[in-house]
Design an enzyme around this catalytic site. Structure first.
Site, PDB file in Angstrom:
ATOM      1  N   ASP A 153     -83.553  19.578  38.527  1.00 31.96           N
ATOM      2  CA  ASP A 153     -84.329  18.473  39.074  1.00 31.96           C
ATOM      3  C   ASP A 153     -83.401  17.514  39.799  1.00 31.96           C
ATOM      4  OD1 ASP A 153     -83.098  17.424  36.836  1.00 31.96           O
ATOM      5  OD2 ASP A 153     -84.903  16.611  35.930  1.00 31.96           O
ATOM      6  N   TYR A 159     -81.120  14.348  41.002  1.00 28.49           N
ATOM      7  CA  TYR A 159     -80.288  13.392  40.271  1.00 28.49           C
ATOM      8  C   TYR A 159     -81.094  12.123  40.014  1.00 28.49           C
ATOM      9  CZ  TYR A 159     -76.382  16.395  41.685  1.00 28.49           C
ATOM     10  OH  TYR A 159     -75.543  17.461  41.867  1.00 28.49           O
ATOM     11  N   HIS A 182     -73.598  27.889  33.964  1.00 30.89           N
ATOM     12  CA  HIS A 182     -73.851  26.730  34.823  1.00 30.89           C
ATOM     13  C   HIS A 182     -72.534  26.003  35.092  1.00 30.89           C
ATOM     14  CE1 HIS A 182     -75.562  22.818  36.063  1.00 30.89           C
ATOM     15  NE2 HIS A 182     -76.647  23.511  36.351  1.00 30.89           N
ATOM     16  N   PHE A 199     -78.296  20.366  43.673  1.00 28.87           N
ATOM     17  CA  PHE A 199     -76.862  20.120  43.518  1.00 28.87           C
ATOM     18  C   PHE A 199     -76.291  19.184  44.577  1.00 28.87           C
ATOM     19  CE2 PHE A 199     -77.513  24.262  41.458  1.00 28.87           C
ATOM     20  CZ  PHE A 199     -76.973  24.002  40.212  1.00 28.87           C
TER      21      PHE A 199
END
Length: 221
Positions: A59, A61, A179, A72
């Site tokens: 989702d 920031y 991740h 990202f």
């Protein structure tokens, strides 16, 4: 506040008929992020016929001014978040260069679909809209893009791998790893070399490789 514009190239997805109206009606807080002008930025910048790589995030920031609607990615003036720092560290080891800031709009313009599974959030409340049904958009968008050509999937972490489970086909490239967050990057993200692997695969497909390290500071269209 102006309403969000549905990207025309994706407008016939079932999501926009069946799910978006109820999500839109729930977005009543005036400070939700990244806001109506950026919520569909990933789809705006990368129409289905241009998608070559799928890179899925979670989702936006939750810090005002950071998110620009791409997974990202942050606005050019924002300091690199910790996960993006690790992404750039791996890119430096893999390719020997990195972009000059955290705006990944240039990836999107080259065919990297930087889509989050949830496209909205409230300030300081990560994941608050994760169960609103946004995830259906990600699966539908990927299916649409698959109709155009084989795709490269970069699936970082269990969330991305679960979100798109069952969609990659034998003709697609799938790169799965931990991740890039500080909690998991050393469990298989570092050393995975996703950028060169994608470019090698694209070249084998007769496609132009992604210029991952290009520095582009202009705001996304």
């Amino acid at each position: 506040m102006q309403p969000a514009r549905i990207p025309p190239a994706w407008a016939d997805l079932a999501f926009f008929r069946e799910d978006w109206p109820s999500i839109r009606d729930r977005l009543v807080a005036p400070d939700w992020l990244p806001g109506p002008d950026r919520v569909f930025a990933a789809l705006e910048l990368t129409p289905p016929e241009r998608v070559r790589v799928v890179l899925l995030g979670q989702d936006p920031y939750p810090t005002p001014g950071d998110a620009n609607g791409l997974a990202f990615s942050v606005t050019p003036e924002t300091a690199l978040p910790r996960s993006l720092k690790n992404i750039y560290a791996e890119m430096r080891d893999d390719l020997g260069a990195t972009p000059g800031n955290g705006d990944l709009s240039h990836w999107a313009r080259q065919g990297v679909l930087l889509l989050n599974t949830s496209l909205s959030v409230l300030p300081g409340q990560a994941g608050v809209h994760a169960k609103w049904g946004w995830d259906r958009l990600a699966r539908q968008a990927v299916r649409r893009a698959q109709a155009e050509r084989p795709l490269a999937f970069i699936l970082w972490g269990a969330h991305a791998q679960k979100a798109l489970a069952g969609l990659p086909r034998p003709q697609d490239l799938v790169i799965e790893s931990a991740h890039p967050s500080p909690l998991s990057a050393r469990r298989g993200f570092f050393g995975s070399r996703p950028f060169s692997r994608v470019n090698d695969w694209l070249a084998a497909q007769g496609e132009t490789p992604i210029d991952w390290a290009l520095c582009e500071t202009a705001p996304a269209a």
